[in-house]
Scaffold this active site. Structure first.
Site, PDB file in Angstrom:
ATOM      1  N   GLU A 288      -1.191  -2.197 -24.355  1.00  0.00           N
ATOM      2  CA  GLU A 288      -0.477  -1.011 -23.869  1.00  0.00           C
ATOM      3  C   GLU A 288       1.018  -1.248 -23.860  1.00  0.00           C
ATOM      4  O   GLU A 288       1.811  -0.382 -24.214  1.00  0.00           O
ATOM      5  CB  GLU A 288      -0.963  -0.648 -22.451  1.00  0.00           C
ATOM      6  CG  GLU A 288      -0.476   0.727 -21.959  1.00  0.00           C
ATOM      7  CD  GLU A 288       0.862   0.700 -21.241  1.00  0.00           C
ATOM      8  OE1 GLU A 288       1.405   1.777 -20.952  1.00  0.00           O
ATOM      9  OE2 GLU A 288       1.399  -0.391 -20.977  1.00  0.00           O
TER      10      GLU A 288
ATOM     11  N   HIS B 109       7.722  -4.528 -13.750  1.00  0.00           N
ATOM     12  CA  HIS B 109       8.088  -5.496 -14.800  1.00  0.00           C
ATOM     13  C   HIS B 109       8.938  -6.649 -14.266  1.00  0.00           C
ATOM     14  O   HIS B 109       9.498  -7.417 -15.056  1.00  0.00           O
ATOM     15  CB  HIS B 109       8.757  -4.831 -16.009  1.00  0.00           C
ATOM     16  CG  HIS B 109       7.769  -4.082 -16.865  1.00  0.00           C
ATOM     17  ND1 HIS B 109       8.043  -3.635 -18.137  1.00  0.00           N
ATOM     18  CD2 HIS B 109       6.490  -3.696 -16.620  1.00  0.00           C
ATOM     19  CE1 HIS B 109       6.990  -3.010 -18.636  1.00  0.00           C
ATOM     20  NE2 HIS B 109       6.037  -3.032 -17.721  1.00  0.00           N
TER      21      HIS B 109
HETATM   22 ZN   LIG Z   1       1.316  -0.301 -17.289  1.00  0.00          ZN
END
Ligand SMILES: [Zn+2]
Length: 323
Positions: free
Chosen positions: A188, A301
């Site tokens: 993804e 992230h």
């Molecule tokens: Zn994600």
């Protein structure tokens, strides 16, 4: 159970393209609750519960996380790397990492320059480094997993939190005429590549992705910059749009109706960057009515992503009410 599952998922590294260890764990856990499990060419784990003439509903959560791949090994034993997915050097710099071989390393930045990351595996020369890594090997951030009670902070919460929710949904599947196809997807973070082929193969009547979204409810320097997207602990977020999809109004409606029916709080989300698996799925074949149920996540992230388990529990209940 949800927290237990999440903590286990967070302990298994799986950067984009290298999700098989994560898939092994999930498959073993959910097998008793579905009629069939299968892996496809892309490495997607596809779990199917047969229907009785109802709709085919596809649910996805991606197994991969952002990471690194070794591009070169230097004479002094340092590893040059490229990134897998949207690595933000500013917040990832100075992290501990684990190599494909299991060897530990640290991620740092060239002195006197901007952004060029390298990995130091503690080797004093090329030959020593080659015992621990080869060109092409992956590396993943190895962060602390902090259990804060209602909240958890760790790397990989994007999207192991979605995987944990989807596993919990499978463990509690309602008696439904609909066919449920839960796909734990691959790649993804490099562009929804696993979801693209899985969406075509499954050919669903409706698709919902489970993924994190930005929770920007943190201290900020400027009050004019007050764009928060979602808030931690205020419930799962029904996505209206992001850069990959404008959610189908029927799917948005179904999720909000389900939240009301389940009696759980939810929030709406409009994300001006990023995308999820349904960005690829909804454009497949003749089009698939699709949407995303998001788990609010701070510091997305970064190696210290944070989610609230109550938002995840709410997501389980909303999805269960839709099926
Ligand atoms: Zn994600």
């Amino acid at each position: 159970m949800l927290k237990e599952t999440l903590l286990k998922l967070l302990s298994i590294p799986g950067p984009s393209g290298y999700e098989s260890a994560c898939a092994d764990y999930i498959e073993a856990e959910v097998k008793p609750f579905v009629d069939a499990t299968a892996r496809d060419v892309m490495g997607n784990l596809i779990c199917t519960k047969k229907g009785r003439g109802g709709k085919r509903i596809m649910l996805t959560a991606h197994m991969d996380e952002i990471g690194f791949v070794v591009t070169a090994i230097e004479d002094k034993g340092f590893l040059r790397v490229t990134t897998l997915g949207g690595v933000n050097p500013k917040v990832t710099l100075a992290s501990h990492v684990v190599m494909k071989s299991g060897a530990p390393g640290v991620l740092f930045q060239e002195s006197g320059s901007e952004g060029q990351l390298f990995i130091d595996v503690g080797a004093s020369c090329r030959e020593e480094a080659e015992q621990l890594a080869q060109v092409g090997d992956w590396a993943a951030v190895r962060g602390v997993i902090s259990d804060m009670g209602n909240r958890v902070a760790a790397p990989y919460l994007d999207d192991r939190s979605g995987c944990a929710v989807l596993m919990e949904v499978l463990r509690n599947l309602p008696d439904t005429d609909n066919e449920i196809v839960a796909v734990f997807t691959t790649q993804e973070e490099v562009g929804c590549r696993g979801a693209q082929t899985a969406g075509y193969a499954v050919d669903p009547d409706m698709a919902i992705a489970l993924d994190v979204t930005i929770a920007g409810d943190i201290p900020r320097a400027s009050e004019t910059n007050s764009y928060v997207v979602s808030r931690l602990g205020q419930g799962a977020a029904v996505k209206i749009m992001d850069r990959g999809i404008i959610a189908h109004p029927d799917v948005v409606q179904a999720m909000e109706d389900a939240a009301r029916k389940a009696g759980v709080s939810w929030q709406r989300e409009v994300l001006t960057g990023g995308a999820t698996d349904v960005g690829a799925i909804h454009k497949g074949r003749g089009g698939v009515p699709s949407g995303t149920l998001s788990i609010p996540c701070r510091y997305v992230h970064a190696p210290c992503e944070m989610v609230d388990l109550r938002d995840m529990e709410g997501a389980v209940r909303i999805l269960t009410a839709i099926l």
